[in-house]
Design a protein around this motif. Structure first.
Motif, short mmCIF file in Angstrom:
data_model
loop_
_atom_site.label_atom_id
_atom_site.label_comp_id
_atom_site.label_asym_id
_atom_site.label_seq_id
_atom_site.Cartn_x
_atom_site.Cartn_y
_atom_site.Cartn_z
N ILE A 59 38.03 26.31 37.73
CA ILE A 59 38.29 26.33 39.16
C ILE A 59 37.89 27.19 39.92
O ILE A 59 37.52 27.21 40.88
CB ILE A 59 40.02 26.42 38.93
CG1 ILE A 59 40.66 25.27 38.19
CG2 ILE A 59 40.43 26.52 40.25
CD1 ILE A 59 42.12 25.38 38.04
N ALA A 60 37.75 28.64 39.41
CA ALA A 60 36.89 29.65 40.18
C ALA A 60 35.72 29.36 40.65
O ALA A 60 35.07 29.40 41.61
CB ALA A 60 37.16 31.07 39.23
N GLN A 61 34.84 28.69 39.55
CA GLN A 61 33.41 28.40 39.75
C GLN A 61 33.11 27.39 40.66
O GLN A 61 32.57 27.34 41.63
CB GLN A 61 32.72 28.31 38.50
CG GLN A 61 31.35 28.06 38.56
CD GLN A 61 30.48 27.21 37.44
OE1 GLN A 61 31.35 26.24 36.79
NE2 GLN A 61 29.46 27.54 37.03
N ASN A 64 36.19 36.86 43.60
CA ASN A 64 37.14 37.83 43.43
C ASN A 64 38.55 37.38 42.85
O ASN A 64 39.43 37.35 43.52
CB ASN A 64 37.31 38.68 44.57
CG ASN A 64 37.98 39.96 44.36
OD1 ASN A 64 38.57 40.56 43.58
ND2 ASN A 64 38.17 40.88 45.67
N VAL A 65 38.48 37.22 41.54
CA VAL A 65 39.71 36.59 40.88
C VAL A 65 40.76 37.41 40.84
O VAL A 65 41.86 36.83 40.98
CB VAL A 65 39.31 35.89 39.44
CG1 VAL A 65 38.12 34.58 39.68
CG2 VAL A 65 38.86 36.75 38.57
N LEU A 66 40.46 38.54 41.02
CA LEU A 66 41.94 39.59 40.68
C LEU A 66 42.60 39.61 41.95
O LEU A 66 43.75 39.75 42.12
CB LEU A 66 41.21 41.07 40.09
CG LEU A 66 40.59 41.14 38.97
CD1 LEU A 66 40.09 42.43 38.70
CD2 LEU A 66 41.39 40.54 37.88
N ASP A 67 41.84 39.67 42.92
CA ASP A 67 42.89 39.40 44.50
C ASP A 67 43.14 38.04 44.73
O ASP A 67 43.73 37.97 45.91
CB ASP A 67 41.75 40.08 45.43
CG ASP A 67 41.48 41.52 45.25
OD1 ASP A 67 42.39 42.10 44.45
OD2 ASP A 67 40.40 42.25 45.50
N PHE A 68 42.93 37.12 43.90
CA PHE A 68 43.18 35.81 44.40
C PHE A 68 44.84 35.46 44.31
O PHE A 68 45.51 35.82 43.30
CB PHE A 68 42.59 34.74 43.51
CG PHE A 68 42.83 33.16 43.96
CD1 PHE A 68 42.29 32.63 45.02
CD2 PHE A 68 43.96 32.72 43.29
CE1 PHE A 68 42.62 31.09 45.39
CE2 PHE A 68 44.34 31.28 43.66
CZ PHE A 68 43.53 30.56 44.67
#
Length: 214
Positions: free
Chosen positions: A176-178, A184-188
């Motif tokens: 999903i991220a790609q 910046n997945v930690l701040d999502f």
């Protein structure tokens, strides 16, 4: 040189030529839809059966026409598979290239001329082929390679939660991220992400282990 149609047994490569090419062929597709009005959903594409009329004549040779037609009739017999499950062989009807892959589901034979001895020397065959798909072709006809889900991002969403709800596995968060360019997945989700629509690719049960690989 005239190209003759033939039936090719997929597993063995045996070729059974026709004596006279058919005068016409009809290849159709049926789109299966669900619903009505403005709520119509695609289900799959189905190939209709292929029916071909074939003509055989051995009068000039004065031989039994069944020496030709029995080769086609034999393709209706369950000779392929295991002891517990046997089925007719998969064949390819070709004419200037493969046209249809399937099993013979119906065969009508009509003998219209006989020698004085009673031996048939002319026959008309109506051969119906039932489509057989590879797993990849079956998924394609179901539209699975075009399937997408949409997800409206809310303030408390997390990628692993979205992956669990949409793809059935929290480990699919990388896909999903790609797909959506989330680096910046930690701040999502950030303030800009809230209200955004994410595209969720259907993986058909496959596991996405690393970014860029399924």
């Amino acid at each position: 040189m005239l190209e003759m149609a033939k039936i090719v047994v997929q597993k063995t490569g045996e070729q059974i030529p026709v004596m006279y090419n058919p005068t016409e062929l009809s290849l159709n597709k049926t789109v299966v839809l669900l619903g009505q009005g403005s709520n119509i959903q695609f289900q799959r594409v189905e190939d209709d059966d292929l029916t071909v009329s074939l003509f055989f004549d051995t009068y000039e040779q004065q031989i039994d026409v069944r020496t030709k037609t029995d080769k086609i009739a034999a393709l209706t017999q369950p000779t392929v598979g295991t002891a517990d499950r046997r089925e007719p062989p998969v064949v390819v009807f070709t004419w200037a290239g493969p046209l249809f892959t399937g099993m013979i589901s119906k065969l009508d034979q009509k003998f219209t001329m006989f020698l004085r001895s009673g031996i048939p020397v002319r026959a008309e065959l109506s051969v119906t082929f039932k489509r057989v798909l590879t797993p990849e072709e079956d998924q394609h006809d179901q539209g699975k390679f075009n399937c997408r889900q949409l997800w409206l991002v809310r303030e408390n969403d997390r990628l692993y939660m979205i992956a669990q709800k949409t793809l059935g596995s929290p480990d699919q968060w990388r896909l999903i991220a790609q797909t959506n360019g989330i680096y910046n997945v930690l701040d999502f989700p950030t303030r800009e992400d809230v209200g955004r629509t994410l595209v969720i690719i259907d993986t058909h049960g496959e596991t996405f282990n690393e970014v860029g690989n399924v």
